[in-house]
Design a protein around this motif. Structure first.
Motif, PDB file in Angstrom:
ATOM      1  N   GLY B   8       0.793  -1.228   0.000  1.00  0.00           N
ATOM      2  CA  GLY B   8       0.000   0.000   0.000  1.00  0.00           C
ATOM      3  C   GLY B   8       0.824   1.276   0.000  1.00  0.00           C
ATOM      4  N   TYR B   9       0.449   2.179   0.873  1.00  0.00           N
ATOM      5  CA  TYR B   9       1.031   3.520   0.889  1.00  0.00           C
ATOM      6  C   TYR B   9       2.535   3.522   1.088  1.00  0.00           C
ATOM      7  CZ  TYR B   9      -3.810   4.896   1.424  1.00  0.00           C
ATOM      8  OH  TYR B   9      -5.143   5.081   1.223  1.00  0.00           O
ATOM      9  N   ILE B  10       3.007   2.568   1.892  1.00  0.00           N
ATOM     10  CA  ILE B  10       4.409   2.623   2.293  1.00  0.00           C
ATOM     11  C   ILE B  10       5.352   2.261   1.158  1.00  0.00           C
ATOM     12  CG2 ILE B  10       4.487   0.271   3.214  1.00  0.00           C
ATOM     13  CD1 ILE B  10       6.100   1.490   5.530  1.00  0.00           C
ATOM     14  N   ALA B  11       4.849   1.537   0.152  1.00  0.00           N
ATOM     15  CA  ALA B  11       5.714   1.154  -0.968  1.00  0.00           C
ATOM     16  C   ALA B  11       5.401   1.993  -2.206  1.00  0.00           C
ATOM     17  CB  ALA B  11       5.569  -0.332  -1.267  1.00  0.00           C
ATOM     18  N   MET B  12       4.808   3.169  -2.018  1.00  0.00           N
ATOM     19  CA  MET B  12       4.483   4.058  -3.135  1.00  0.00           C
ATOM     20  C   MET B  12       5.705   4.324  -4.002  1.00  0.00           C
ATOM     21  SD  MET B  12       1.614   5.764  -3.970  1.00  0.00           S
ATOM     22  CE  MET B  12       1.794   7.554  -4.131  1.00  0.00           C
ATOM     23  N   GLY B  13       6.833   4.591  -3.340  1.00  0.00           N
ATOM     24  CA  GLY B  13       8.064   4.900  -4.064  1.00  0.00           C
ATOM     25  C   GLY B  13       8.421   3.791  -5.022  1.00  0.00           C
ATOM     26  N   THR B  14       8.484   2.572  -4.507  1.00  0.00           N
ATOM     27  CA  THR B  14       8.832   1.410  -5.323  1.00  0.00           C
ATOM     28  C   THR B  14       7.842   1.247  -6.472  1.00  0.00           C
ATOM     29  OG1 THR B  14       9.632   0.367  -3.315  1.00  0.00           O
ATOM     30  CG2 THR B  14       9.343  -1.045  -5.204  1.00  0.00           C
ATOM     31  N   ARG B  15       6.571   1.414  -6.146  1.00  0.00           N
ATOM     32  CA  ARG B  15       5.536   1.208  -7.151  1.00  0.00           C
ATOM     33  C   ARG B  15       5.641   2.247  -8.265  1.00  0.00           C
ATOM     34  NH1 ARG B  15      -0.446   0.239  -5.059  1.00  0.00           N
ATOM     35  NH2 ARG B  15      -1.427  -0.325  -7.037  1.00  0.00           N
ATOM     36  N   LEU B  16       5.874   3.481  -7.886  1.00  0.00           N
ATOM     37  CA  LEU B  16       6.040   4.539  -8.881  1.00  0.00           C
ATOM     38  C   LEU B  16       7.271   4.270  -9.738  1.00  0.00           C
ATOM     39  CD1 LEU B  16       5.184   7.757  -6.848  1.00  0.00           C
ATOM     40  CD2 LEU B  16       4.016   6.933  -8.870  1.00  0.00           C
ATOM     41  N   ARG B  17       8.333   3.796  -9.077  1.00  0.00           N
ATOM     42  CA  ARG B  17       9.557   3.522  -9.823  1.00  0.00           C
ATOM     43  C   ARG B  17       9.309   2.470 -10.897  1.00  0.00           C
ATOM     44  NH1 ARG B  17      12.652  -0.037 -10.163  1.00  0.00           N
ATOM     45  NH2 ARG B  17      12.068  -1.141  -8.277  1.00  0.00           N
ATOM     46  N   MET B  18       8.553   1.420 -10.523  1.00  0.00           N
ATOM     47  CA  MET B  18       8.269   0.343 -11.475  1.00  0.00           C
ATOM     48  C   MET B  18       7.462   0.862 -12.656  1.00  0.00           C
ATOM     49  SD  MET B  18       7.521  -2.729  -8.835  1.00  0.00           S
ATOM     50  CE  MET B  18       8.886  -3.710  -8.175  1.00  0.00           C
ATOM     51  N   LEU B  19       6.489   1.716 -12.358  1.00  0.00           N
ATOM     52  CA  LEU B  19       5.656   2.290 -13.411  1.00  0.00           C
ATOM     53  C   LEU B  19       6.528   3.156 -14.335  1.00  0.00           C
ATOM     54  CD1 LEU B  19       2.676   2.107 -14.033  1.00  0.00           C
ATOM     55  CD2 LEU B  19       2.324   4.197 -12.759  1.00  0.00           C
ATOM     56  N   THR B  20       7.375   3.974 -13.724  1.00  0.00           N
ATOM     57  CA  THR B  20       8.286   4.832 -14.469  1.00  0.00           C
ATOM     58  C   THR B  20       9.138   3.999 -15.414  1.00  0.00           C
ATOM     59  OG1 THR B  20       8.415   6.250 -12.534  1.00  0.00           O
ATOM     60  CG2 THR B  20      10.088   6.576 -14.226  1.00  0.00           C
ATOM     61  N   ASP B  21       9.715   2.924 -14.874  1.00  0.00           N
ATOM     62  CA  ASP B  21      10.558   2.035 -15.677  1.00  0.00           C
ATOM     63  C   ASP B  21       9.832   1.550 -16.922  1.00  0.00           C
ATOM     64  OD1 ASP B  21      12.735   2.237 -14.126  1.00  0.00           O
ATOM     65  OD2 ASP B  21      12.804   0.135 -13.518  1.00  0.00           O
ATOM     66  N   LYS B  22       8.549   1.191 -16.740  1.00  0.00           N
ATOM     67  CA  LYS B  22       7.784   0.683 -17.882  1.00  0.00           C
ATOM     68  C   LYS B  22       7.690   1.741 -18.977  1.00  0.00           C
ATOM     69  CE  LYS B  22       4.896  -2.841 -15.805  1.00  0.00           C
ATOM     70  NZ  LYS B  22       3.828  -2.828 -14.806  1.00  0.00           N
ATOM     71  N   PHE B  23       7.417   2.969 -18.592  1.00  0.00           N
ATOM     72  CA  PHE B  23       7.298   4.046 -19.571  1.00  0.00           C
ATOM     73  C   PHE B  23       8.617   4.242 -20.313  1.00  0.00           C
ATOM     74  CE2 PHE B  23       3.263   6.278 -19.487  1.00  0.00           C
ATOM     75  CZ  PHE B  23       2.641   5.704 -18.407  1.00  0.00           C
ATOM     76  N   ILE B  24       9.711   4.279 -19.552  1.00  0.00           N
ATOM     77  CA  ILE B  24      11.012   4.570 -20.162  1.00  0.00           C
ATOM     78  C   ILE B  24      11.485   3.422 -21.056  1.00  0.00           C
ATOM     79  CG2 ILE B  24      13.400   5.271 -19.691  1.00  0.00           C
ATOM     80  CD1 ILE B  24      11.979   7.318 -18.265  1.00  0.00           C
ATOM     81  N   THR B  25      11.382   2.183 -20.565  1.00  0.00           N
ATOM     82  CA  THR B  25      11.877   1.066 -21.381  1.00  0.00           C
ATOM     83  C   THR B  25      11.019   0.903 -22.633  1.00  0.00           C
ATOM     84  OG1 THR B  25      10.622  -0.495 -20.044  1.00  0.00           O
ATOM     85  CG2 THR B  25      12.927  -0.223 -19.486  1.00  0.00           C
ATOM     86  N   ASP B  26       9.726   1.174 -22.512  1.00  0.00           N
ATOM     87  CA  ASP B  26       8.878   1.075 -23.694  1.00  0.00           C
ATOM     88  C   ASP B  26       9.262   2.123 -24.725  1.00  0.00           C
ATOM     89  OD1 ASP B  26       7.488  -1.042 -22.655  1.00  0.00           O
ATOM     90  OD2 ASP B  26       5.560  -0.290 -23.338  1.00  0.00           O
ATOM     91  N   ALA B  27       9.540   3.331 -24.254  1.00  0.00           N
ATOM     92  CA  ALA B  27       9.948   4.387 -25.183  1.00  0.00           C
ATOM     93  C   ALA B  27      11.214   3.952 -25.912  1.00  0.00           C
ATOM     94  CB  ALA B  27      10.169   5.695 -24.435  1.00  0.00           C
ATOM     95  N   ASP B  28      12.137   3.359 -25.160  1.00  0.00           N
ATOM     96  CA  ASP B  28      13.383   2.903 -25.760  1.00  0.00           C
ATOM     97  C   ASP B  28      13.110   1.838 -26.824  1.00  0.00           C
ATOM     98  OD1 ASP B  28      16.216   3.301 -25.629  1.00  0.00           O
ATOM     99  OD2 ASP B  28      16.368   1.234 -24.922  1.00  0.00           O
ATOM    100  N   LYS B  29      12.223   0.896 -26.497  1.00  0.00           N
ATOM    101  CA  LYS B  29      11.865  -0.166 -27.440  1.00  0.00           C
ATOM    102  C   LYS B  29      11.276   0.428 -28.716  1.00  0.00           C
ATOM    103  CE  LYS B  29       9.473  -3.858 -25.963  1.00  0.00           C
ATOM    104  NZ  LYS B  29       8.440  -4.453 -25.043  1.00  0.00           N
ATOM    105  N   ILE B  30      10.468   1.463 -28.553  1.00  0.00           N
ATOM    106  CA  ILE B  30       9.820   2.091 -29.704  1.00  0.00           C
ATOM    107  C   ILE B  30      10.868   2.661 -30.665  1.00  0.00           C
ATOM    108  CG2 ILE B  30       8.390   4.058 -30.420  1.00  0.00           C
ATOM    109  CD1 ILE B  30       6.842   3.514 -27.684  1.00  0.00           C
ATOM    110  N   TYR B  31      11.809   3.453 -30.119  1.00  0.00           N
ATOM    111  CA  TYR B  31      12.845   4.030 -30.975  1.00  0.00           C
ATOM    112  C   TYR B  31      13.634   2.924 -31.667  1.00  0.00           C
ATOM    113  CZ  TYR B  31      11.937   8.454 -28.554  1.00  0.00           C
ATOM    114  OH  TYR B  31      11.358   9.575 -28.043  1.00  0.00           O
ATOM    115  N   ASN B  32      13.967   1.883 -30.899  1.00  0.00           N
ATOM    116  CA  ASN B  32      14.739   0.784 -31.476  1.00  0.00           C
ATOM    117  C   ASN B  32      13.995   0.123 -32.615  1.00  0.00           C
ATOM    118  OD1 ASN B  32      17.228   0.651 -30.231  1.00  0.00           O
ATOM    119  ND2 ASN B  32      16.343  -0.227 -28.371  1.00  0.00           N
TER     120      ASN B  32
END
Lengths: 327, 327
Positions: B8-32
């Motif tokens: 829940g609330y206490i792992a917000m940081g980790t959860r946001l980080r995982m979501l962020t990673d998905k956005f960034i790696t997908d963008a990278d895949k797209i360019y590739n």
DNA sequence: TATCTTTATATAAGTGCTTATGCAAATTAG
DNA sequence: CTAATTTGCATAAGCACTTATATAAAGATA
């Protein structure tokens, strides 16, 4: 700093990263200012070891959604801080079983109230936003699970690229000066030579049609189709009128650099539409059984395999397909 | 993987980080997969240089909320890819002016439709969640701006810690056996010796009171206060009864390791409450003008500076404060 | 039962930022 | 008008992960 906000949807990644950073650096500041020897990144692993009492590296990685090296590294830090113990499993000596040490339990007593404070603070923050942020996050995660950004973008890009492909006909009544027609002839010839040479050898019948399409195709009532993509001829196909009032789809070629843009499909559909427009219901093609991608393309636009009755004019032609007008 | 959600609330940081990673790696895949020579992290900087046409490193950092070294690094990558140019400003040669090159503009023509597809895809994703995620993010950002997680947690922790501090009195009618009272005496003595030695020298009057608090303080009608924190005596203060029926607050000491937990404040309030309870309206203290933190503490609980009329019993006492009962 | 594959963990290097620090040019102060 | 401070950028190192790959034990296969 406001620029990121203005970028809207496209800078979601950056924006999320910034938000993430705030959460993580704040957590770090909290541990520091309370003089607790702990780091944010250790949290999930340490928490889960305590909850499960005893767990292996791989199990942790699976449950937390981390990679195994990440867990190994975090576990090593916890071990070096003497907060957890690791022992090999008796039955399977590859596995490392992690458990909390006495020192770890002592630290937990300090950490638990801090974690409680963090949890309450985040809860408070979220209440102030007036949104169930955790639920919104879940929604975002589950929609991404269904279809990720990559897939979404690829679909859009493909669609856009297909729309950029323009098909046009070159028949006896086409406009354009001699120079332009010569250029088209050259494209028709080169594109076809390219792929024929790649897989087979150029046959006599090929040469006849490719060197003189005007006489051999157009004047005999056939049509040549071209696909234009970014001011460049990217593919071609010929519709040959046969003596028995049927049509043959032949000489389909797509430039290597523009593969994957569905140009072949678009050319195929154009040919089929033309035949229907000409009120004809007989369209076939001949190809080689080894050209699986091509055969799949033909199937996808409505051609069906039929028996190869008469021998073809081409040596390489071992596979005949008829277009099914009924479907 | 679900464990993170359960936290829940206490792992917000980790959860946001995982979501962020998905956005960034997908963008990278797209360019590739589109065979575009670009990386997600270059996006914001490249985009803004193009929008502003000409901009310096520091300006970029400010507008994007990045650090200056981050922009320097990203700019260097863009320069090495020959997508931007950098020239020194004539007037101020420290500044580097960045502009898009011809090659950069060519790449932009390729990138813009891809960015458009990304934007539309994210928009589509967000629509599917049924929430105005961007607005939720803004809310989260602005609430964090108002009060960050660190501040929130510190407030809660401080409050919790103050609640954990228990104040108790030690007077002529206190219960407890001789051994316990001896222990309290020892704490009173040691805590005071510690800070007196740190800043001044132990005077005759100190010694008298600290070595025999029973006789010198309690039997004369005074009270000694102790602050207990986590089963430990963390601070002390004495309320001395004077011959003119006034009281003096003296010998306040807080253990170094527990500074910042408002123990002094809590002791001070206990002393004041006691004096009020004793129906007395004269309470003063003497300290040294150099002890700013202590003086601030006294001010914060209601003491006010007054003229030092009579010389004190202590050499170090150069500053007198009276408690203002009227406020 | 020898070999081949799979599984559990470790190690190395990369990524995209950060903080800390250095250096030189510009500005301000005395 | 020199000296001290500030500003703009560069460089180094760190952080919290990642991917790629190595290693060794266990399990499957023939």
């Amino acid at each position: 700093m406001n620029t990121i906000k203005q970028l809207g949807y496209i800078a979601m990644g950056t924006r999320l990263r910034m938000l993430t950073d705030k959460f993580i650096t704040d957590a770090d500041k909290i541990y520091n200012s309370l003089d607790v020897d702990f780091e944010p990144r250790l949290f999930t692993v340490f928490y889960l070891i305590n909850q499960k009492k005893s767990i292996t590296i791989t199990e942790l990685a699976e449950q937390l959604g981390y990679t195994q090296p990440a867990v190994t590294q975090i576990a090593n830090v916890l071990i070096s801080k003497k907060l957890i113990n690791s022992v090999k499993e008796k039955k399977d000596s590859r596995k490392k079983i992690l458990t909390i040490t006495k020192k770890g339990e002592d630290l937990l007593l300090e950490l638990i109230p801090v974690w409680q404070d963090i949890e309450n603070s985040v809860k408070e923050l979220i209440n102030e936003t007036g949104y169930d942020v955790l639920f919104v996050l879940s929604k975002l995660e589950s929609e991404l699970e269904k279809k990720d950004i990559f897939t979404r973008v690829m679909e859009k890009t493909k669609k856009r690229q297909i729309e950029e492909v323009k098909i046009f006909e070159y028949s006896s009544d086409s406009p354009g000066d001699a120079l332009y027609k010569k250029e088209l002839n050259k494209n028709f010839r080169d594109l076809n030579y390219e792929w024929i040479k790649k897989y087979f050898k150029v046959e006599k019948e090929d040469k006849k049609q490719l060197e003189n399409p005007g006489k051999e195709i157009i004047e005999k009532g056939g049509i040549i189709f071209f696909a234009e993509y970014k001011d460049m001829i990217a593919g071609t196909a010929a519709l040959l009128k046969k003596e028995d009032n049927s049509y043959e789809l032949a000489k389909m070629a797509v430039r290597d650099e523009v593969q994957g843009k569905q140009i072949g499909k678009k050319l195929g559909f154009a040919v089929i539409d033309k035949v229907k427009q000409l009120k004809c219901d007989k369209l076939y093609l001949e190809t080689n059984a080894s050209l699986t991608p091509a055969i799949n393309l033909y199937k996808s636009i409505g051609f069906e395999e039929v028996e190869m009755k008469d021998p073809s004019k081409y040596e390489r032609a071992t596979f005949r397909m008829n277009y099914n007008f009924k479907k």
